[in-house]
Design a protein around this motif. Structure first.
Motif, PDB file in Angstrom:
ATOM      1  N   MET A   1       0.854  -1.175   0.000  1.00 22.50           N
ATOM      2  CA  MET A   1       0.000   0.000   0.000  1.00 22.50           C
ATOM      3  C   MET A   1       0.897   1.234   0.000  1.00 22.50           C
ATOM      4  N   GLY A   2       0.802   2.063  -1.037  1.00 24.22           N
ATOM      5  CA  GLY A   2       1.613   3.260  -1.161  1.00 24.22           C
ATOM      6  C   GLY A   2       0.864   4.489  -0.710  1.00 24.22           C
ATOM      7  N   LEU A   3       0.721   4.662   0.596  1.00 20.99           N
ATOM      8  CA  LEU A   3      -0.017   5.812   1.118  1.00 20.99           C
ATOM      9  C   LEU A   3       0.884   7.042   1.132  1.00 20.99           C
ATOM     10  N   GLU A   4       0.299   8.181   0.771  1.00 22.35           N
ATOM     11  CA  GLU A   4       1.042   9.431   0.755  1.00 22.35           C
ATOM     12  C   GLU A   4       0.315  10.470   1.601  1.00 22.35           C
ATOM     13  N   TYR A   5       1.008  10.962   2.624  1.00 21.71           N
ATOM     14  CA  TYR A   5       0.471  11.984   3.513  1.00 21.71           C
ATOM     15  C   TYR A   5       0.953  13.348   3.030  1.00 21.71           C
ATOM     16  N   LYS A   6       0.062  14.338   3.074  1.00 24.20           N
ATOM     17  CA  LYS A   6       0.416  15.699   2.668  1.00 24.20           C
ATOM     18  C   LYS A   6      -0.128  16.694   3.678  1.00 24.20           C
ATOM     19  N   ILE A   7       0.614  17.756   3.873  1.00 25.42           N
ATOM     20  CA  ILE A   7       0.216  18.835   4.780  1.00 25.42           C
ATOM     21  C   ILE A   7      -0.283  20.011   3.947  1.00 25.42           C
ATOM     22  N   ASN A   8      -1.484  20.470   4.281  1.00 27.98           N
ATOM     23  CA  ASN A   8      -2.111  21.636   3.658  1.00 27.98           C
ATOM     24  C   ASN A   8      -2.156  21.544   2.130  1.00 27.98           C
ATOM     25  N   GLU A   9      -2.421  20.348   1.651  1.00 24.00           N
ATOM     26  CA  GLU A   9      -2.635  20.131   0.226  1.00 24.00           C
ATOM     27  C   GLU A   9      -4.073  20.525  -0.095  1.00 24.00           C
ATOM     28  N   CYS A  10      -4.251  21.227  -1.185  1.00 15.43           N
ATOM     29  CA  CYS A  10      -5.594  21.584  -1.610  1.00 15.43           C
ATOM     30  C   CYS A  10      -6.356  20.307  -1.971  1.00 15.43           C
ATOM     31  N   CYS A  11      -7.585  20.212  -1.520  1.00 17.71           N
ATOM     32  CA  CYS A  11      -8.391  19.046  -1.881  1.00 17.71           C
ATOM     33  C   CYS A  11      -9.784  19.505  -2.278  1.00 17.71           C
ATOM     34  N   ASP A  12     -10.390  18.702  -3.105  1.00 14.86           N
ATOM     35  CA  ASP A  12     -11.688  19.007  -3.671  1.00 14.86           C
ATOM     36  C   ASP A  12     -12.796  18.674  -2.679  1.00 14.86           C
ATOM     37  N   VAL A  13     -13.804  19.528  -2.602  1.00 10.99           N
ATOM     38  CA  VAL A  13     -14.910  19.329  -1.669  1.00 10.99           C
ATOM     39  C   VAL A  13     -15.607  17.982  -1.899  1.00 10.99           C
ATOM     40  N   THR A  14     -15.697  17.545  -3.149  1.00 12.19           N
ATOM     41  CA  THR A  14     -16.360  16.280  -3.460  1.00 12.19           C
ATOM     42  C   THR A  14     -15.614  15.099  -2.860  1.00 12.19           C
ATOM     43  N   GLU A  15     -14.289  15.115  -2.939  1.00 13.03           N
ATOM     44  CA  GLU A  15     -13.528  14.001  -2.373  1.00 13.03           C
ATOM     45  C   GLU A  15     -13.534  14.033  -0.848  1.00 13.03           C
ATOM     46  N   VAL A  16     -13.599  15.217  -0.247  1.00  7.57           N
ATOM     47  CA  VAL A  16     -13.709  15.306   1.212  1.00  7.57           C
ATOM     48  C   VAL A  16     -15.060  14.744   1.651  1.00  7.57           C
ATOM     49  N   GLU A  17     -16.128  15.126   0.950  1.00  7.22           N
ATOM     50  CA  GLU A  17     -17.448  14.564   1.257  1.00  7.22           C
ATOM     51  C   GLU A  17     -17.432  13.040   1.151  1.00  7.22           C
ATOM     52  N   GLU A  18     -16.755  12.523   0.143  1.00  5.37           N
ATOM     53  CA  GLU A  18     -16.679  11.075  -0.060  1.00  5.37           C
ATOM     54  C   GLU A  18     -15.974  10.398   1.113  1.00  5.37           C
ATOM     55  N   VAL A  19     -14.904  10.997   1.609  1.00  6.46           N
ATOM     56  CA  VAL A  19     -14.216  10.435   2.778  1.00  6.46           C
ATOM     57  C   VAL A  19     -15.126  10.500   4.000  1.00  6.46           C
ATOM     58  N   PHE A  20     -15.839  11.598   4.176  1.00  8.33           N
ATOM     59  CA  PHE A  20     -16.776  11.696   5.290  1.00  8.33           C
ATOM     60  C   PHE A  20     -17.799  10.563   5.213  1.00  8.33           C
ATOM     61  N   ILE A  21     -18.352  10.343   4.028  1.00 10.90           N
ATOM     62  CA  ILE A  21     -19.350   9.282   3.852  1.00 10.90           C
ATOM     63  C   ILE A  21     -18.730   7.922   4.158  1.00 10.90           C
ATOM     64  N   LYS A  22     -17.573   7.649   3.581  1.00 14.84           N
ATOM     65  CA  LYS A  22     -16.947   6.331   3.707  1.00 14.84           C
ATOM     66  C   LYS A  22     -16.365   6.075   5.093  1.00 14.84           C
ATOM     67  N   SER A  23     -16.158   7.138   5.866  1.00 17.92           N
ATOM     68  CA  SER A  23     -15.636   6.965   7.220  1.00 17.92           C
ATOM     69  C   SER A  23     -16.744   6.733   8.244  1.00 17.92           C
ATOM     70  N   GLY A  24     -17.953   7.195   7.905  1.00 22.57           N
ATOM     71  CA  GLY A  24     -19.052   7.098   8.858  1.00 22.57           C
ATOM     72  C   GLY A  24     -19.166   8.313   9.760  1.00 22.57           C
ATOM     73  N   ILE A  25     -18.294   9.304   9.578  1.00 25.09           N
ATOM     74  CA  ILE A  25     -18.331  10.515  10.401  1.00 25.09           C
ATOM     75  C   ILE A  25     -19.592  11.323  10.073  1.00 25.09           C
ATOM     76  N   ARG A  26     -20.163  11.925  11.071  1.00 26.28           N
ATOM     77  CA  ARG A  26     -21.387  12.721  10.886  1.00 26.28           C
ATOM     78  C   ARG A  26     -21.002  14.150  10.531  1.00 26.28           C
ATOM     79  N   ARG A  27     -21.217  14.510   9.280  1.00 23.13           N
ATOM     80  CA  ARG A  27     -20.927  15.845   8.779  1.00 23.13           C
ATOM     81  C   ARG A  27     -22.046  16.259   7.830  1.00 23.13           C
TER      82      ARG A  27
END
Length: 134
Positions: free
Chosen positions: A1-27
């Motif tokens: 698994m080639g995971l890459e961590y980034k600090i203050n990388e710009c990210c798209d609102v759609t992909e953040v929403e997708e992570v929220f959904i897939k994590s189960g976090i209430r947002r």
């Protein structure tokens, strides 16, 4: 698994929403304008990707001198249990330091054990005024 961590990388609102959904976090899923404001007004964002896919997201508000409120830690359920959440927090703590900064968060009931396991202490003197809209 080639995971890459980034600090203050710009990210798209759609992909953040997708992570929220897939994590189960209430947002506020479906309220893209609000999630975009959450991203835009964060002081620190740490992301983790598996290839191009965003699989983890940490968002924090801080004064860089006394306290840091960790607003979101979301990891896709398919990747939970691999130490990704712990690593997101480690990166934040390495970045901001531990001498002067106190880290604060509110936990979902299911995540309490996780935070205790990685060194957070329960606080019994916290207060809040609940938002009217999730």
């Amino acid at each position: 698994m080639g995971l890459e961590y980034k600090i203050n990388e710009c990210c798209d609102v759609t992909e953040v929403e997708e992570v929220f959904i897939k994590s189960g976090i209430r947002r506020p899923i479906g309220d893209s304008d609000r999630i975009q404001r959450m991203i835009d007004n964060a002081d620190e964002i740490i992301t983790v990707r598996d290839g191009k896919r965003l699989i983890g997201f940490l968002r924090a508000i801080t004064d860089y001198s006394y306290c840091c409120y960790i607003s979101d830690i979301a990891v896709d359920k398919d990747y939970q249990g691999l130490g990704i959440g712990k690593e997101l927090i480690r990166i934040l703590r390495d970045r901001l330091g531990e001498e002067e900064i106190q880290y604060i968060l509110t936990s979902a009931p299911k995540a309490v054990g996780f935070y205790e396991k990685i060194g957070f202490e329960r606080a019994d003197k916290a207060f809040l005024i609940k938002r009217k809209k999730n």
